[in-house]
Design an enzyme around this catalytic site. Sequence first.
Site: not given
Length: 140
Positions: A60, A97
């Site tokens: 990701s 993230k």
Amino acid sequence: MPITLISPDESKSLFPFFKAPAACGFPSPAADYLEQKLSLDQLLIQHPAATFFALAQGSSMQDVGIFDKDILIVDRSLKPSNGDVVMCLLDGELCVKTLYRRGHSVELQSANPAYTPIILDDGQTLDVWGVVIHVVHSLR
């Protein structure tokens, strides 16, 4: 998701450091430029007591250069800024993230278009463990 924490060793390893830039096109006699010894922990870790290492998992964050099985160097002493890559616990799930604050809302973005951004709502809990300051990536 299990996470492997690695404590920095008290004894610092010193490696030869060639101060001249390494040309990626033509070979250079770099031995003529051996200036000093370099400690990678001194170079990469500013706050040893607040820094830990973690193993990245998944794809990701690939567009910011974090790949599966990379080693993340995370500094807990830094206050996360808008746009920082952070290691956090989101509703009990550990993740890495990019953090964005937009007014009163918080958004966590992946660095891979296959993943949608996470916009936190009032019922969610977010604990930022630290700011990812370096990534150790193997080419083999």
